[in-house]
Motif scaffolding. Structure first.
Motif, short mmCIF file in Angstrom:
data_model
loop_
_atom_site.label_atom_id
_atom_site.label_comp_id
_atom_site.label_asym_id
_atom_site.label_seq_id
_atom_site.Cartn_x
_atom_site.Cartn_y
_atom_site.Cartn_z
N ALA A 1 0.77 16.02 -3.25
CA ALA A 1 -0.37 15.49 -4.01
C ALA A 1 -1.67 16.07 -3.48
CB ALA A 1 -0.39 13.98 -3.90
N TYR A 2 -2.61 16.29 -4.35
CA TYR A 2 -3.91 16.82 -3.92
C TYR A 2 -4.82 15.69 -3.45
CZ TYR A 2 -6.01 15.28 -8.31
OH TYR A 2 -6.46 14.53 -9.35
N LEU A 3 -4.49 14.46 -3.78
CA LEU A 3 -5.31 13.32 -3.38
C LEU A 3 -4.39 12.22 -2.87
CD1 LEU A 3 -8.17 12.11 -3.31
CD2 LEU A 3 -7.76 11.25 -5.60
N ILE A 4 -4.64 11.78 -1.64
CA ILE A 4 -3.78 10.76 -1.02
C ILE A 4 -4.66 9.60 -0.58
CG2 ILE A 4 -2.28 10.25 0.94
CD1 ILE A 4 -1.48 13.18 0.96
N ALA A 5 -4.20 8.39 -0.80
CA ALA A 5 -4.91 7.19 -0.34
C ALA A 5 -3.97 6.39 0.54
CB ALA A 5 -5.36 6.35 -1.52
N GLU A 6 -4.46 5.99 1.70
CA GLU A 6 -3.68 5.15 2.60
C GLU A 6 -4.17 3.72 2.48
OE1 GLU A 6 -3.37 6.40 6.64
OE2 GLU A 6 -3.19 8.50 6.08
N VAL A 7 -3.25 2.80 2.37
CA VAL A 7 -3.59 1.38 2.30
C VAL A 7 -3.28 0.78 3.66
CG1 VAL A 7 -3.11 -0.82 1.18
CG2 VAL A 7 -3.07 1.29 -0.16
N ARG A 8 -4.32 0.32 4.34
CA ARG A 8 -4.15 -0.28 5.66
C ARG A 8 -4.68 -1.70 5.63
NH1 ARG A 8 -6.03 4.54 9.71
NH2 ARG A 8 -4.53 6.06 8.95
N PRO A 9 -3.96 -2.62 6.27
CA PRO A 9 -4.43 -4.02 6.25
C PRO A 9 -5.64 -4.21 7.17
CG PRO A 9 -2.48 -3.80 7.62
CD PRO A 9 -2.71 -2.46 6.98
N GLN A 10 -6.51 -5.11 6.76
CA GLN A 10 -7.64 -5.49 7.60
C GLN A 10 -7.34 -6.77 8.37
OE1 GLN A 10 -10.95 -5.66 4.88
NE2 GLN A 10 -11.28 -3.47 5.00
N VAL A 11 -6.32 -7.49 7.93
CA VAL A 11 -5.89 -8.72 8.61
C VAL A 11 -4.37 -8.72 8.67
CG1 VAL A 11 -7.89 -10.07 7.88
CG2 VAL A 11 -5.86 -10.03 6.46
N GLY A 12 -3.83 -9.53 9.55
CA GLY A 12 -2.39 -9.67 9.64
C GLY A 12 -1.92 -10.89 8.89
N GLY A 13 -0.66 -10.95 8.61
CA GLY A 13 -0.11 -12.11 7.93
C GLY A 13 1.10 -11.75 7.11
N ILE A 14 1.70 -12.74 6.51
CA ILE A 14 2.88 -12.54 5.67
C ILE A 14 2.42 -12.32 4.24
CG2 ILE A 14 4.99 -13.61 4.81
CD1 ILE A 14 5.06 -15.22 7.44
N VAL A 15 2.83 -11.19 3.66
CA VAL A 15 2.43 -10.86 2.30
C VAL A 15 3.22 -11.74 1.33
CG1 VAL A 15 2.41 -9.07 0.53
CG2 VAL A 15 1.87 -8.48 2.90
N GLN A 16 2.49 -12.47 0.48
CA GLN A 16 3.13 -13.32 -0.53
C GLN A 16 3.25 -12.60 -1.87
OE1 GLN A 16 0.67 -16.88 -0.53
NE2 GLN A 16 2.28 -17.96 0.60
N LYS A 17 2.26 -11.75 -2.17
CA LYS A 17 2.24 -11.13 -3.49
C LYS A 17 1.47 -9.82 -3.44
CE LYS A 17 0.63 -12.20 -8.17
NZ LYS A 17 -0.09 -13.17 -8.99
N ARG A 18 1.98 -8.80 -4.13
CA ARG A 18 1.26 -7.54 -4.29
C ARG A 18 0.49 -7.65 -5.61
NH1 ARG A 18 4.55 -2.16 -4.92
NH2 ARG A 18 4.67 -2.98 -7.02
N MET A 19 -0.80 -7.38 -5.58
CA MET A 19 -1.65 -7.62 -6.73
C MET A 19 -2.07 -6.33 -7.45
SD MET A 19 -3.82 -10.67 -4.94
CE MET A 19 -4.62 -11.25 -6.41
N PHE A 20 -1.29 -5.28 -7.31
CA PHE A 20 -1.56 -4.03 -8.02
C PHE A 20 -0.23 -3.37 -8.35
CE2 PHE A 20 -1.02 -2.85 -3.66
CZ PHE A 20 -0.39 -1.62 -3.68
N ARG A 21 -0.27 -2.48 -9.35
CA ARG A 21 0.93 -1.72 -9.70
C ARG A 21 0.90 -0.38 -8.99
NH1 ARG A 21 0.22 -1.76 -15.50
NH2 ARG A 21 0.22 0.47 -15.13
N GLU A 22 2.02 0.07 -8.49
CA GLU A 22 2.11 1.36 -7.83
C GLU A 22 1.65 2.45 -8.80
OE1 GLU A 22 3.84 3.59 -4.42
OE2 GLU A 22 4.16 1.47 -4.78
N GLY A 23 0.74 3.30 -8.33
CA GLY A 23 0.25 4.40 -9.15
C GLY A 23 -0.96 4.05 -10.00
N SER A 24 -1.36 2.77 -10.03
CA SER A 24 -2.51 2.38 -10.85
C SER A 24 -3.81 2.63 -10.08
CB SER A 24 -2.41 0.92 -11.26
OG SER A 24 -2.49 0.09 -10.11
N ASN A 25 -4.90 2.69 -10.80
CA ASN A 25 -6.21 2.85 -10.18
C ASN A 25 -6.69 1.51 -9.65
OD1 ASN A 25 -6.41 5.58 -10.79
ND2 ASN A 25 -7.29 5.18 -12.79
N VAL A 26 -7.31 1.53 -8.49
CA VAL A 26 -7.88 0.31 -7.91
C VAL A 26 -9.35 0.59 -7.60
CG1 VAL A 26 -5.74 -0.61 -6.98
CG2 VAL A 26 -7.11 0.92 -5.59
N ARG A 27 -10.15 -0.46 -7.60
CA ARG A 27 -11.58 -0.35 -7.32
C ARG A 27 -11.85 -0.76 -5.88
NH1 ARG A 27 -10.82 -3.20 -11.68
NH2 ARG A 27 -11.48 -5.13 -10.70
#
Length: 111
Positions: free
Chosen positions: A20-46
């Motif tokens: 890929a020519y553009l890569i984004a890493e998602v890193r947590p700012q806090v710890g905890g147990i993830v209950q729900k993912r609120m985005f679709r893989e491959g979708s644009n996020v703001r």
């Protein structure tokens, strides 16, 4: 048999890899147990958009403990202030309380 010149398309299949020519890493700012993912893989996020919902129980328990500690320290501070105002002898205060690491306020800082 007659031979005539003719254009022929030549193709070759070669193994290869793409990246890929553009890569984004998602890193947590806090710890905890993830209950729900609120985005679709491959979708644009703001910027600033919530990506995950985490279990708030740990943070609620930590907040409740901190609020309880604050209340206890405020009550101790009020009591010490009353003793100082009544000109009580500082030697009457329990020694473990004065030397406790849990006590961030010493009597002379309460005025």
């Amino acid at each position: 048999v007659t031979v005539q010149p003719k254009q022929v398309e030549m193709t070759a299949e070669l193994p290869g890899r793409t990246s890929a020519y553009l890569i984004a890493e998602v890193r947590p700012q806090v710890g905890g147990i993830v209950q729900k993912r609120m985005f679709r893989e491959g979708s644009n996020v703001r910027a600033g958009q919530a990506l995950f919902q985490i279990d708030p129980a740990l943070y609620q328990a930590t907040l409740a403990r901190a609020e309880a500690n604050l209340t206890a320290l405020q009550l101790r501070a009020e009591r010490l202030k009353e003793l100082v105002e009544d000109k009580a002898d500082i030697q009457l205060l329990p020694r473990p309380f004065l030397e406790s690491s849990e006590n961030p306020m010493l009597p002379w800082e309460l005025w």
